[in-house]
Design an enzyme around this catalytic site. Sequence first.
Site, short mmCIF file in Angstrom:
data_model
loop_
_atom_site.label_atom_id
_atom_site.label_comp_id
_atom_site.label_asym_id
_atom_site.label_seq_id
_atom_site.Cartn_x
_atom_site.Cartn_y
_atom_site.Cartn_z
N GLU A 406 0.56 -0.87 0.27
CA GLU A 406 -0.61 -0.12 0.20
C GLU A 406 0.81 1.19 -0.02
OE1 GLU A 406 -2.34 2.86 1.91
OE2 GLU A 406 -0.29 2.65 1.95
N SER A 611 -27.97 24.21 -14.08
CA SER A 611 -29.48 24.28 -13.94
C SER A 611 -29.74 22.40 -14.45
CB SER A 611 -30.40 25.28 -14.88
OG SER A 611 -29.69 24.72 -15.76
N HIS A 670 -15.40 7.91 -11.11
CA HIS A 670 -16.38 8.10 -10.58
C HIS A 670 -16.41 9.26 -10.87
CE1 HIS A 670 -19.06 7.62 -7.17
NE2 HIS A 670 -19.06 6.93 -7.21
ZN LIG Z 1 -0.40 3.11 5.93
#
Ligand SMILES: [Zn+2]
Length: 724
Positions: A406, A611, A670
């Site tokens: 990570e 709008s 996203h």
């Molecule tokens: Zn971490």
Amino acid sequence: MPSRVPVLSAAAFLLPTLFFLGAGSATPPSASIFGYHDFAAEEAHTDQTFLAVPDAKLAGEELKTLTAEPHIAASPEDYKTAQYVASKFKEAGLETSIVPYKAWLNMPKSVKVEAWDAAGNVLMTGPTPEHVDGKDPFQNDPRVTPAFNGSSPSGDLTAPAVYANYCRPEDFQKLKEMNIDVRGDIVVCRYGGNFRGVKVYIAQQHQAAGVIIYSDPADDGYYRGDMYPHGPYRPATAVQRGSVQYMFKYPGDALTPGIASRPDLPASQRIPLDQVTSLPTIPSEPLSYHDAAPILENLGGPDAPREWQGALPFTYHIGPGTKVHMDLKMNYEYSTIWDVIGTIDGTEFPNEWVVAGNHRDAWVYGAVDPNSGTAAMLEAVHGIGALLKTGWKPKRRIVFCSWDAEEEGLIGSTEWAEDHAAQLSHAVAYFNTDVGVSGPNFDASAVPSLKEFIRNVTKEVPSPKGGTVYDEWKKSQADAAARHRLGVQEHASQEAAVVGNDVRVGDLGSGSDFTPFIQHLGVPSTDIGSGGPYGVYHSVFDNYAWFVMNADPTFVYEQEMARVFGLEVLHMADADVLPYDYVTYGKAISAYLDAAQKKAEADGVTGIDFSQAKAAAEKFTQLAEKVRKTQERAASGSPQQLADLNSQLRDVEEGFLSAPGLPNRPWFKHTIYAPGEYTGYAAVVIPGVNEAIDAKDVSQAQSQMSVLTQAIGHASSTLEAIAK
Ligand SMILES: [Zn+2]
């Protein structure tokens, strides 16, 4: 980091506390919980059985084992922690495997930084090894990797230093106004205000030759409080390591965006290095303030602006005056990393996955980041294992994940998510924790549809201080000072849009493993942690000795986090109807649009038509109100009705994805949430629109507005089908 002023109504409602574990009398549950036909009959007993299991002492032992040795990703010690976590998963009855991926990683062969004054006198030769006098038993281990930046290229250069504050866009703008040209210079940035990779990204855009990033004691050190080993704050030689990968372009293995870097992936499927956009092209190196001080002290030129002054004992100047030599020799290679995946089959909705994860790799020992999260996850797994032994089975498939690498760029989670993208399109939630415990203050971030869900979970878990986690969360939000912590924590939850008067749950930016789930695949996600003064982030001192002295001496907050994390999984795995709150989602989108419009007006960016998007968001909210009633009624439906409804409910979030992704960063799909290209950790909401407004690009803003309106329309059409 933005200060988050709590908005709490004086009349904030109090829901009945369900349990008083450890307080003598367990009150039988009376409240109904959204998503269950009959919570008291179906789930309350399961919850109670679970909540009794996570053990503070065991969590402490697990933390001690996990952090006994430095275990940077891809090291033999990292593999040992994978085996340990796998053994714990198996012990609890999970179907467990260690899943390898091969990622392009750098490790430092040698790191050297030197500085001279204008007359050629040596000011410093470093980096100085991280060291405090006495007491810390972990600092001298020869396996501690020298401080370096993940994803920095090698480089050997000598150049004048120039001070650029936090190295935000506005800081470089200020330098420009002062007629300071940073081309060819080594830019000295202080930590804070944005993600370190963004500092390098902006410096690279301004054609700097290299970057030094240091921890200023004003933000992270003695100015905040007593330094370790006398207190929790950063000592002079402690360095914040960290990745400078351009994760806001795409996270994961730099050579395989969108594709899982399985060990057998043919080389032809990895992109050539010259096509990689997630790696910096200029070298960078993190320094302690012990080493940065002489570089800064000898800078001449104009005074740095008042607000650029740090807490070192001299006036900061911009430069020139100090010459710096950086010699970084990095070894880049395909390295094997190891995720640990443990699963429990679901009985009623076996294709709907509930995924929960925490990373395991650490820059050094990682007592807080990330193994306080790992210990909590192991105790959550312990509790769920105890349930399995009673014959209980979840309705949905549960997947626990211990991610690797990570720290280098969300690599283990990203590669696994890319590997399982098809199955994850049915995943009903991803629950993350990373910096699980650095102190007693609970906090959470989530997609709007899960904000009510996480609040409900915390109402069921006792706080070590008495009452519930929810009660304490509310109190700690009332104390803004307690929450406006260091400004150096990448995992802290971010500013949320103000919707309603309840406890505020932050929005998901980036900086941890939820990113591939929510921002690439549209899996509704949460991120939780329990915070406090944490001044040893990514240094050798984030170790077991610091943890028991400062974070959680008796591991009761570990126990609390295990309970909250496990209960998230249980509630989502067993709910009759998926407890998504789309009313809050619709209101949040409306609030984001209002804020973007105000910002555009304030910045003089005119000609954007809000709008249609606003009308689409309002329609979404109205449909969501109808769907809410359907959700409440349907909990007693037949299994087939429930299965159909749940799959439609899950599809709503997917409507927010756009196939082409964000401009210039197609991996991010996203339309409501992404990490900011110029902030990195902080969530940028409706990112396509907001970043175009920031760039004063009206036509881009307008076309992104259409993309957004379309996405909201997709999500609404699913709601409409449910409401019928
Ligand atoms: Zn971490």
